[in-house]
Design a protein around this motif. Sequence first.
Motif, PDB file in Angstrom:
ATOM      1  N   LYS A   2      58.420 -19.444-113.178  1.00 11.56           N
ATOM      2  CA  LYS A   2      58.560 -18.027-112.852  1.00 11.56           C
ATOM      3  C   LYS A   2      57.935 -17.717-111.484  1.00 11.56           C
ATOM      4  O   LYS A   2      58.540 -17.047-110.644  1.00 11.56           O
ATOM      5  N   THR A   3      56.720 -18.237-111.295  1.00 16.92           N
ATOM      6  CA  THR A   3      56.038 -17.998-110.021  1.00 16.92           C
ATOM      7  C   THR A   3      56.843 -18.602-108.867  1.00 16.92           C
ATOM      8  O   THR A   3      57.008 -17.980-107.826  1.00 16.92           O
ATOM      9  N   PHE A   4      57.305 -19.816-109.087  1.00 14.83           N
ATOM     10  CA  PHE A   4      58.081 -20.499-108.049  1.00 14.83           C
ATOM     11  C   PHE A   4      59.290 -19.659-107.652  1.00 14.83           C
ATOM     12  O   PHE A   4      59.535 -19.404-106.476  1.00 14.83           O
ATOM     13  N   ASP A  38      62.898 -29.716-119.210  1.00 11.59           N
ATOM     14  CA  ASP A  38      63.389 -30.291-120.465  1.00 11.59           C
ATOM     15  C   ASP A  38      63.086 -31.782-120.544  1.00 11.59           C
ATOM     16  O   ASP A  38      62.893 -32.334-121.616  1.00 11.59           O
ATOM     17  N   GLU A  39      63.079 -32.409-119.379  1.00 16.17           N
ATOM     18  CA  GLU A  39      62.791 -33.844-119.357  1.00 16.17           C
ATOM     19  C   GLU A  39      61.298 -34.120-119.416  1.00 16.17           C
ATOM     20  O   GLU A  39      60.882 -35.275-119.357  1.00 16.17           O
ATOM     21  N   GLU A  43      54.807 -27.749-115.908  1.00 17.14           N
ATOM     22  CA  GLU A  43      54.938 -26.528-115.094  1.00 17.14           C
ATOM     23  C   GLU A  43      54.144 -26.638-113.797  1.00 17.14           C
ATOM     24  O   GLU A  43      54.594 -26.241-112.741  1.00 17.14           O
ATOM     25  N   SER A  44      52.949 -27.216-113.916  1.00 21.35           N
ATOM     26  CA  SER A  44      52.052 -27.267-112.762  1.00 21.35           C
ATOM     27  C   SER A  44      52.572 -28.204-111.661  1.00 21.35           C
ATOM     28  O   SER A  44      52.143 -28.164-110.524  1.00 21.35           O
ATOM     29  N   LYS A  45      53.532 -29.047-112.035  1.00 22.05           N
ATOM     30  CA  LYS A  45      54.034 -30.013-111.034  1.00 22.05           C
ATOM     31  C   LYS A  45      55.324 -29.545-110.369  1.00 22.05           C
ATOM     32  O   LYS A  45      55.953 -30.289-109.618  1.00 22.05           O
ATOM     33  N   PHE A  50      59.709 -29.774-106.567  1.00 24.58           N
ATOM     34  CA  PHE A  50      60.793 -29.005-105.944  1.00 24.58           C
ATOM     35  C   PHE A  50      60.466 -28.481-104.556  1.00 24.58           C
ATOM     36  O   PHE A  50      61.300 -27.882-103.912  1.00 24.58           O
ATOM     37  N   GLY A  51      59.253 -28.723-104.111  1.00 26.30           N
ATOM     38  CA  GLY A  51      58.912 -28.331-102.751  1.00 26.30           C
ATOM     39  C   GLY A  51      58.361 -26.924-102.676  1.00 26.30           C
ATOM     40  O   GLY A  51      58.328 -26.178-103.650  1.00 26.30           O
TER      41      GLY A  51
END
Lengths: 312, 119
Positions: A2-4, A38-39, A43-45, A50-51
């Motif tokens: 969400k933050t991203f 899903d894989e 979340e923290s990564k 994704f940059g």
Amino acid sequence: MKTFLENLKKELTKLGFNEETIAEILNDHKEMMQLALDEGLEESKITEKFGDPEKIAKELKDIEPDSKNKNNEYKLIKSFDQETINKFFIKLISEDLKLEISNSNQFEIYGKRVKLNKYNIEVESECLTIEKKNEKTFGLFSFSSGSAKFIIKVPHDKTLKEIDYKATSGDFEFSNLTSENLKIKNVSGDIEAKTIKATNFYIKTVSGDVELKQSEIKELTISIVSGDIDMDLVVIIENLKINSVSGDTNINSCESKEFIYNSVSGDFEAKEYYPKNANLKSVTGDIEFKNKDKDKNINVVSKKTLRGEIKI
Amino acid sequence: MNSQFKRGIIELCVLSELAMEDMYGYMIINNISQHLDVNENTIYPILRRLTKEEYFTTYLQESSNGPPRKYYKITNKGFNYYLKLRDDWDEFIGGVYEILNKGGKKHEDILRKFKERTN
């Protein structure tokens, strides 16, 4: 996630993306991230994988045509006085070219995304040359947002002696042009010509399509492999020669004295076309004239087909 | 590695993946990152740019689990571009290896030649 996505939205908005584009980009990221989560991605990564939203937004900015990217507008490259040019010699690769009428009495060359150091653009002995320099650069380095485009504006009423055009995959579009000789060679680019006056017009292409409209030509020769030919309202004073391998040919309301047609598997269809003499040859393609006026005779000098059908 | 250069190579890889079959974004990212150390954010802009250039088209397809996915499909134009880029790459990388291999193919060769010369 969400933050991203929120950050990405903020950065995209900052850079002036329109709402629709933002929604699309966010959707795409949501889809990719959900699959990653899903894989088992934590979340923290997310940022690691994704940059950084700011960097992504900047990267995307460079490729959006709706952003204010100066490279995406046509810029005047050079202009020449009308008397100084009689011929064009054009050799391009993937660049599109368009010829238009100029509002002034000058030849004007415009370019979009054109890297000037990669081209020779000069006038010598009344010949305008636009040529991609032969260099060993390779596509991977010349990474750019889209291939270059050229426009040449030709003064109104100017009659050219010759246009010699060669390209690989660029499209060539021209209209309202008078030239004694027109030689066009292309591999996969399309050729579109409208309201042309020419004495000798020669087109050779492999997979590009040819579209010719409302023109007056003394001799027209088209040699094509798999591209299609479309002709509409073209008056050919002498001969029309078409060599086609597998492309289809459509002729509508055209005229010519002689018609010589050779094809392997392409189909040919003509409406309102009454050449005086016709030489028709095809291996498996069909040849059909759908003429309304049954009184006008076409003298078929020769016709040959192996498996195709000839209907006149 | 020079980022422009790397981007070009990844572009070639993306084209190659899609020349084989239609794929959704994450699948392309996964396939490529199995072999190359790429940050995901380099691939998405490439997908977007090549779609803008009409090298790819996209369509949505339902998936058995979860929401529909956006698939990328290579166009004829994209395929021709891929072939050209690949030729460029082969020619370039072939040239590079011709230069490199002059000095020996394996570390031992290279080291031996270097020692012979410097001793």
